[in-house]
Write a protein that holds these residues in place. Structure first.
Motif, PDB file in Angstrom:
ATOM      1  N   ALA A 131      39.332 -40.005   6.641  1.00 58.59           N
ATOM      2  CA  ALA A 131      39.250 -40.658   7.950  1.00 58.59           C
ATOM      3  C   ALA A 131      39.133 -39.638   9.074  1.00 58.59           C
ATOM      4  CB  ALA A 131      40.476 -41.546   8.165  1.00 58.59           C
ATOM      5  N   ILE A 132      39.880 -38.548   8.997  1.00 55.60           N
ATOM      6  CA  ILE A 132      39.813 -37.507  10.026  1.00 55.60           C
ATOM      7  C   ILE A 132      38.454 -36.821  10.005  1.00 55.60           C
ATOM      8  CG2 ILE A 132      40.754 -35.268  10.738  1.00 55.60           C
ATOM      9  CD1 ILE A 132      43.495 -36.238   9.800  1.00 55.60           C
ATOM     10  N   LEU A 133      37.935 -36.559   8.815  1.00 48.92           N
ATOM     11  CA  LEU A 133      36.606 -35.955   8.703  1.00 48.92           C
ATOM     12  C   LEU A 133      35.545 -36.862   9.307  1.00 48.92           C
ATOM     13  CD1 LEU A 133      34.622 -33.841   7.642  1.00 48.92           C
ATOM     14  CD2 LEU A 133      34.690 -34.991   5.414  1.00 48.92           C
ATOM     15  N   GLU A 134      35.659 -38.150   9.026  1.00 46.94           N
ATOM     16  CA  GLU A 134      34.712 -39.125   9.556  1.00 46.94           C
ATOM     17  C   GLU A 134      34.792 -39.178  11.081  1.00 46.94           C
ATOM     18  OE1 GLU A 134      31.903 -42.367   8.738  1.00 46.94           O
ATOM     19  OE2 GLU A 134      32.730 -40.741   7.545  1.00 46.94           O
ATOM     20  N   GLU A 135      35.998 -39.224  11.592  1.00 49.14           N
ATOM     21  CA  GLU A 135      36.211 -39.319  13.039  1.00 49.14           C
ATOM     22  C   GLU A 135      35.683 -38.090  13.767  1.00 49.14           C
ATOM     23  OE1 GLU A 135      40.258 -38.742  14.990  1.00 49.14           O
ATOM     24  OE2 GLU A 135      40.043 -40.910  15.126  1.00 49.14           O
ATOM     25  N   GLU A 136      36.001 -36.907  13.253  1.00 52.63           N
ATOM     26  CA  GLU A 136      35.564 -35.671  13.895  1.00 52.63           C
ATOM     27  C   GLU A 136      34.049 -35.485  13.793  1.00 52.63           C
ATOM     28  OE1 GLU A 136      37.808 -32.963  15.497  1.00 52.63           O
ATOM     29  OE2 GLU A 136      38.409 -35.053  15.789  1.00 52.63           O
ATOM     30  N   SER A 137      33.457 -35.964  12.711  1.00 52.98           N
ATOM     31  CA  SER A 137      32.004 -35.833  12.538  1.00 52.98           C
ATOM     32  C   SER A 137      31.247 -36.657  13.578  1.00 52.98           C
ATOM     33  CB  SER A 137      31.593 -36.284  11.133  1.00 52.98           C
ATOM     34  OG  SER A 137      32.172 -35.454  10.147  1.00 52.98           O
ATOM     35  N   LEU A 138      31.848 -37.745  14.048  1.00 55.39           N
ATOM     36  CA  LEU A 138      31.189 -38.623  14.999  1.00 55.39           C
ATOM     37  C   LEU A 138      31.565 -38.320  16.445  1.00 55.39           C
ATOM     38  CD1 LEU A 138      31.607 -41.987  13.028  1.00 55.39           C
ATOM     39  CD2 LEU A 138      29.605 -40.484  13.102  1.00 55.39           C
ATOM     40  N   PHE A 139      32.486 -37.375  16.646  1.00 52.85           N
ATOM     41  CA  PHE A 139      32.925 -37.010  17.999  1.00 52.85           C
ATOM     42  C   PHE A 139      32.087 -35.836  18.488  1.00 52.85           C
ATOM     43  CE2 PHE A 139      35.985 -34.949  20.990  1.00 52.85           C
ATOM     44  CZ  PHE A 139      36.054 -36.001  21.888  1.00 52.85           C
ATOM     45  N   PRO A 140      31.339 -36.011  19.587  1.00 55.36           N
ATOM     46  CA  PRO A 140      30.378 -34.988  20.029  1.00 55.36           C
ATOM     47  C   PRO A 140      30.969 -33.599  20.262  1.00 55.36           C
ATOM     48  CG  PRO A 140      30.040 -37.043  21.224  1.00 55.36           C
ATOM     49  CD  PRO A 140      31.313 -37.201  20.453  1.00 55.36           C
ATOM     50  N   LYS A 141      32.196 -33.539  20.791  1.00 55.30           N
ATOM     51  CA  LYS A 141      32.777 -32.239  21.143  1.00 55.30           C
ATOM     52  C   LYS A 141      33.641 -31.647  20.033  1.00 55.30           C
ATOM     53  CE  LYS A 141      32.762 -33.111  26.141  1.00 55.30           C
ATOM     54  NZ  LYS A 141      33.573 -33.146  27.395  1.00 55.30           N
ATOM     55  N   ALA A 142      33.688 -32.288  18.892  1.00 55.47           N
ATOM     56  CA  ALA A 142      34.523 -31.790  17.790  1.00 55.47           C
ATOM     57  C   ALA A 142      33.925 -30.515  17.191  1.00 55.47           C
ATOM     58  CB  ALA A 142      34.658 -32.854  16.708  1.00 55.47           C
ATOM     59  N   THR A 143      34.778 -29.658  16.712  1.00 52.62           N
ATOM     60  CA  THR A 143      34.366 -28.409  16.073  1.00 52.62           C
ATOM     61  C   THR A 143      35.142 -28.237  14.768  1.00 52.62           C
ATOM     62  OG1 THR A 143      36.084 -27.096  17.180  1.00 52.62           O
ATOM     63  CG2 THR A 143      33.956 -27.351  18.338  1.00 52.62           C
TER      64      THR A 143
END
Length: 228
Positions: free
Chosen positions: A82-94
């Motif tokens: 779930a965290i991987l999915e969320e961060e992958s879809l968040f534009p500013k995530a690194t």
């Protein structure tokens, strides 16, 4: 419900523990964790329950092979997937924000989540205590890999081509025009989900496990002949 009769063969591959373990190793090892749990449940739990049903004088033995805590860590809300999915879809995530979110939610809280061991990869970011051993993972590039930035037009060409193997490989990828076509017919494609590797992977793994739980599987060890 219509009953389907078939014979299927599932070759359970081994865990991957390399000097450098990335996104691919995480997917493979999570799948193996699920399959090993399925095997353990049949061999150590259902088998003993069958003894009791047959009236055999038997005291249930806990073999300590329950892998559910590790599987839950992957699958639960704010779990690894779930965290991987969320961060992958968040534009500013690194990669760094992904690593920090994993540790904030699981380090010291999930028994199967551990600090990385830096014996072979000094830049590894975290570890997971799998049943086969502790694997240290490096999250570099995971978000980009999970986004799977493959052009939908290219996918549609591959799916519509004359090469049956290529078309089969991309059969589950939405491509172009699939949702529009479904809307015209008044139907929505089942299991669409998001366009990330983790979402497709999770759907396929869940489908596999559903099929396995609906069968009566025998298990056979693999024997590899040694060539001189």
């Amino acid at each position: 419900m219509k009953k389907a009769v078939f014979i299927g063969v599932l070759d359970i591959a081994g865990f991957e523990i390399f000097e450098f373990n990335g996104f691919e190793q995480l997917c493979i090892n999570f799948c193996n964790e699920k399959l090993q749990q399925f095997f353990n449940h049949h061999m150590f739990v259902l088998e003993q329950e069958e003894y009791l049903k047959e009236g055999i004088d038997w005291e249930m033995v806990d073999f300590g092979m329950d892998l559910q805590s590790c599987i839950t860590m992957f699958e639960k809300p704010l779990g690894i997937v779930a965290i991987l999915e969320e961060e992958s879809l968040f534009p500013k995530a690194t990669d760094k924000t992904f690593e920090e979110k994993l540790k904030a939610n699981h380090l010291g809280k999930s028994p199967s989540f551990a600090k990385a061991q830096h014996k072979t990869d000094k830049n590894a970011h975290f570890g997971i205590i799998h049943y086969a051993g502790t694997v240290s993972y490096n999250v570099t590039g995971w978000l980009e890999k999970n986004k799977d930035p493959l052009n939908d037009t290219v996918v549609e060409l591959l799916k519509s081509g004359s090469n049956k193997l290529i078309s089969h490989c991309f059969r589950d990828h939405p491509g172009q025009g699939r949702e529009e076509e479904g809307d015209k017919k008044g139907k929505k494609k089942k299991g669409g989900g998001g366009k990330t590797v983790s979402s497709f992977y999770t759907q396929q793994l869940n489908s596999l496990m559903t099929t396995l739980h609906a069968t009566e599987p025998p298990f056979y060890p693999m024997h590899h002949s040694q060539q001189p």
